[in-house]
Design a protein around this motif. Structure first.
Motif, PDB file in Angstrom:
ATOM      1  N   VAL A  38      -4.753  61.922  -5.041  1.00 26.72           N
ATOM      2  CA  VAL A  38      -5.182  61.684  -3.669  1.00 26.72           C
ATOM      3  C   VAL A  38      -4.182  60.775  -2.959  1.00 26.72           C
ATOM      4  N   TRP A  39      -3.742  59.747  -3.700  1.00 29.74           N
ATOM      5  CA  TRP A  39      -2.836  58.758  -3.094  1.00 29.74           C
ATOM      6  C   TRP A  39      -1.969  58.203  -4.204  1.00 29.74           C
ATOM      7  N   GLN A  40      -0.712  57.915  -3.890  1.00 29.77           N
ATOM      8  CA  GLN A  40       0.095  57.135  -4.825  1.00 29.77           C
ATOM      9  C   GLN A  40       0.897  56.099  -4.059  1.00 29.77           C
ATOM     10  N   ASP A  41       0.987  54.936  -4.661  1.00 28.23           N
ATOM     11  CA  ASP A  41       1.701  53.824  -4.043  1.00 28.23           C
ATOM     12  C   ASP A  41       3.181  54.185  -3.967  1.00 28.23           C
ATOM     13  N   THR A  77      -0.814  58.727   3.547  1.00 30.74           N
ATOM     14  CA  THR A  77      -2.091  58.020   3.381  1.00 30.74           C
ATOM     15  C   THR A  77      -2.998  58.709   2.361  1.00 30.74           C
ATOM     16  N   GLY A  78      -2.900  60.020   2.295  1.00 30.56           N
ATOM     17  CA  GLY A  78      -3.737  60.741   1.336  1.00 30.56           C
ATOM     18  C   GLY A  78      -4.877  61.507   1.981  1.00 30.56           C
ATOM     19  N   ASN A  79      -4.990  61.396   3.304  1.00 34.20           N
ATOM     20  CA  ASN A  79      -6.147  62.013   3.956  1.00 34.20           C
ATOM     21  C   ASN A  79      -6.069  63.533   4.079  1.00 34.20           C
ATOM     22  N   ARG A  83     -10.526  64.904  -1.665  1.00 27.12           N
ATOM     23  CA  ARG A  83     -11.311  63.739  -2.105  1.00 27.12           C
ATOM     24  C   ARG A  83     -10.899  62.461  -1.380  1.00 27.12           C
ATOM     25  N   PHE A  84     -10.438  62.599  -0.151  1.00 27.47           N
ATOM     26  CA  PHE A  84     -10.196  61.421   0.687  1.00 27.47           C
ATOM     27  C   PHE A  84     -11.415  61.223   1.572  1.00 27.47           C
ATOM     28  N   TRP A  85     -12.068  60.058   1.433  1.00 26.13           N
ATOM     29  CA  TRP A  85     -13.274  59.774   2.229  1.00 26.13           C
ATOM     30  C   TRP A  85     -13.238  58.362   2.820  1.00 26.13           C
ATOM     31  N   GLY A  86     -12.038  57.816   2.969  1.00 27.69           N
ATOM     32  CA  GLY A  86     -11.932  56.440   3.445  1.00 27.69           C
ATOM     33  C   GLY A  86     -11.987  56.352   4.956  1.00 27.69           C
ATOM     34  N   TRP A  87     -12.475  55.197   5.460  1.00 24.29           N
ATOM     35  CA  TRP A  87     -12.520  54.916   6.896  1.00 24.29           C
ATOM     36  C   TRP A  87     -13.104  56.133   7.642  1.00 24.29           C
ATOM     37  N   VAL A  88     -12.453  56.572   8.736  1.00 24.87           N
ATOM     38  CA  VAL A  88     -12.908  57.830   9.357  1.00 24.87           C
ATOM     39  C   VAL A  88     -11.644  58.641   9.638  1.00 24.87           C
ATOM     40  N   GLN A  89     -11.099  59.230   8.590  1.00 25.76           N
ATOM     41  CA  GLN A  89      -9.828  59.945   8.743  1.00 25.76           C
ATOM     42  C   GLN A  89      -9.969  61.378   8.287  1.00 25.76           C
ATOM     43  N   GLN A 420      -8.869  54.584  -6.225  1.00 21.55           N
ATOM     44  CA  GLN A 420      -7.735  54.841  -5.324  1.00 21.55           C
ATOM     45  C   GLN A 420      -6.419  54.880  -6.111  1.00 21.55           C
ATOM     46  N   GLU A 421      -6.193  53.856  -6.942  1.00 26.90           N
ATOM     47  CA  GLU A 421      -4.865  53.714  -7.564  1.00 26.90           C
ATOM     48  C   GLU A 421      -4.624  54.752  -8.657  1.00 26.90           C
ATOM     49  N   ARG A 422      -5.684  55.254  -9.259  1.00 25.92           N
ATOM     50  CA  ARG A 422      -5.500  56.311 -10.248  1.00 25.92           C
ATOM     51  C   ARG A 422      -5.445  57.690  -9.585  1.00 25.92           C
ATOM     52  N   GLY A 423      -5.500  57.709  -8.242  1.00 26.55           N
ATOM     53  CA  GLY A 423      -5.345  58.961  -7.498  1.00 26.55           C
ATOM     54  C   GLY A 423      -6.538  59.885  -7.631  1.00 26.55           C
ATOM     55  N   ILE A 424      -7.700  59.322  -8.042  1.00 25.18           N
ATOM     56  CA  ILE A 424      -8.886  60.159  -8.284  1.00 25.18           C
ATOM     57  C   ILE A 424      -9.568  60.520  -6.969  1.00 25.18           C
TER      58      ILE A 424
END
Ligand code: PLP
Length: 471
Positions: A38-41, A77-79, A83-89, A420-424
């Motif tokens: 989903v996301w990687q640093d 950002t990953g949106n 499986r991106f459900w953060g904030w409202v993106q 988040q950090e494991r990209g799940i």
């Protein structure tokens, strides 16, 4: 003449290959999202590379594209992800991405010149007016986001409510702005920038469901004894609650108060016959602001403001200058309509992605997606309630679920960070009644049941590990 310069390709055929490759690469990425993290640093070497000296000499278009591929493209950002459900993106979608390319390719200046793109924007605004059930004669404008759309409405409201000529005299009195503790942070920023100061915010006590108490608001208006502005919310950012818009409309009518609704995502419930009862009364607002890059799934940026009294909207911003005066015919026709409804003069063609998408898929498709998101929130709520280790942290009135793993705030924070950090998955967080919660906001058209099941499976697994380590 060899010495004459341009930014057009030297070899159009070569550039066409690069352009097609870029489109193919992005489509390939969109097709395989579920297999990607989903996301990687951003790794340290890439961060270092992205901090370089001004490139006085170019590396060429292909090399610049290669750098995009390895330095930028893997780390957004990953949106985009299901499986991106953060904030409202929201995610955006391929047809709208293509429309953005076409809009940039045509590159019309959207101040309101006499051209087809202006007619397209007018069309989109009028569709929005119809969907929000605002009367003919209401005006509107597309803006970069909900913050700017809300702000634009407040400029109109301030000028109309002040009772003197704010444009000539500047602000020289307080205007009460009635908000709730759940009003989004744009409101404080806006009243500060509007010259009214954050002291003009009157925080109306809340009901147990976090909506504004209409009784308390009525008393505040009576004791204030002068006009003001109500900032109601359709879909709060914390839990998705909607104020009692019908009752607020009655109260504003009674006291001569401007009724503004921040419907950043919640206003879009209007387009669903099954959900519109939640925002009943929205059509009675003096102004409403909402995003199309949230619950209409369009890529950033696009939002809309509607103002019931179109003349008031124009009174707030209209500005004539000799070099932009309308000439009745030709390119500048009737003047620059959009520039007279907001602060911006040069504007991009953000209307095109909305116009093409609504025509291609129909509003009913978007309504079905919004309903699907609400059903997903209900499903997740049900699963959380069935799991002994999990607890619901707030009611679920719309599309947002706040839950916790039973345990400390530290455990829940670590759980969120690992997801988040494991990209799940990428939920975000909020704090409700002092408790750190995992907040899952469904404005994602790619999410499926399996994604929600995976979230729960992993949350239980990581939560148990953390609990065993006594976090
Ligand atoms: C997102 C949001 C905003 C701000 O909109 P932007 O598009 O981020 O500027 C305002 N109010 C609410 C309720 C929101 O959810």
């Amino acid at each position: 003449m060899a010495s004459e310069q341009t930014l057009d390709p030297q070899d159009w055929d070569q550039f066409a290959l690069l352009a097609h490759r870029a489109v193919d690469d992005m489509l390939a990425r969109h097709r395989s999202l579920r297999e990607q993290p989903v996301w990687q640093d951003v790794p340290a070497p890439i961060r270092r590379d992205l901090d370089e000296r001004v490139p006085m000499e170019g590396i060429g278009d292909e090399a610049a594209y290669e750098q995009f591929l390895c330095h930028v493209s893997p780390y957004p950002t990953g949106n985009l992800h299901p499986r991106f459900w953060g904030w409202v993106q929201s995610n955006g979608f391929p047809l709208a991405n293509l429309a953005d390319y076409l809009a940039s390719g045509l590159n019309p200046h959207m101040a309101g010149f006499n051209d087809a793109p202006a007619l397209v924007e007018k069309q989109v605004i009028d569709w929005m007016r119809q969907l929000m059930e605002f009367p003919e004669g209401a005006s509107g404008l597309l803006l970069s986001g909900g913050s700017m759309a809300n702000f634009t409405a407040l400029v109109v409201a301030r000028n109309e409510i002040a009772g003197y000529d704010v444009r000539a005299d500047g602000v020289h009195s307080d205007i009460p702005f009635y908000v709730s503790a759940e009003t989004h942070s744009w409101a404080k920023k806006s009243v500060e920038v509007l010259g009214l100061g954050s002291k003009s915010l009157r925080i109306v006590p809340a009901n147990p469901d976090t909506t504004m108490s209409v009784g308390a608001l009525g008393e505040m208006m009576r004791s204030e004894g002068r006009p003001g502005i109500v900032l109601a919310t359709a879909g709060t950012v914390n839990i998705g609650a909607t104020d009692d818009l019908e009752a607020l409309a009655d109260l504003c009518d009674e006291h001569g108060v401007w009724f503004h609704i921040d419907g950043a995502f919640g206003a879009l419930a209007m387009i669903s016959p099954r959900l519109r009862h939640i925002v009943k009364g929205l059509d009675r607002a003096d102004s409403v602001a909402f995003d199309l890059h949230k619950w209409m799934y369009l890529p950033f940026e696009i939002a809309c403001v509607l103002v019931r009294d179109g003349a008031a909207h124009q009174r707030a911003f209209s500005q004539r200058a000799s070099y932009i005066e309308g000439l009745e015919r030709g390119l500048i026709g009737d003047g620059l309509e959009f520039a007279e409804l907001g602060l911006e003069l040069t504007r991009g063609f953000k209307a095109l992605k909305a116009w093409m998408a609504f025509k291609a898929y129909g509003i009913s498709k978007f309504a079905a997606l919004i309903e699907q998101n609400v059903e997903q929130a209900q499903y997740l709520m049900g699963v959380v309630e069935q799991q002994a280790e999990l607890e619901l942290a707030a009611p679920v009135p719309l599309n947002i679920v706040c839950f916790r793993y039973r345990g400390s705030n530290e455990l829940n924070q670590e759980l969120l960070l690992q997801l988040q950090e494991r990209g799940i998955a990428a939920p975000s967080s909020t704090v409700l009644d002092g408790k750190f919660c995992i907040r899952v906001c469904f404005v994602n058209h790619r999410t499926q049941r399996q994604d929600i099941d995976l979230l729960i499976e992993k949350a239980l697994e990581i939560g148990a590990e953390l609990a065993a380590n006594r976090l």
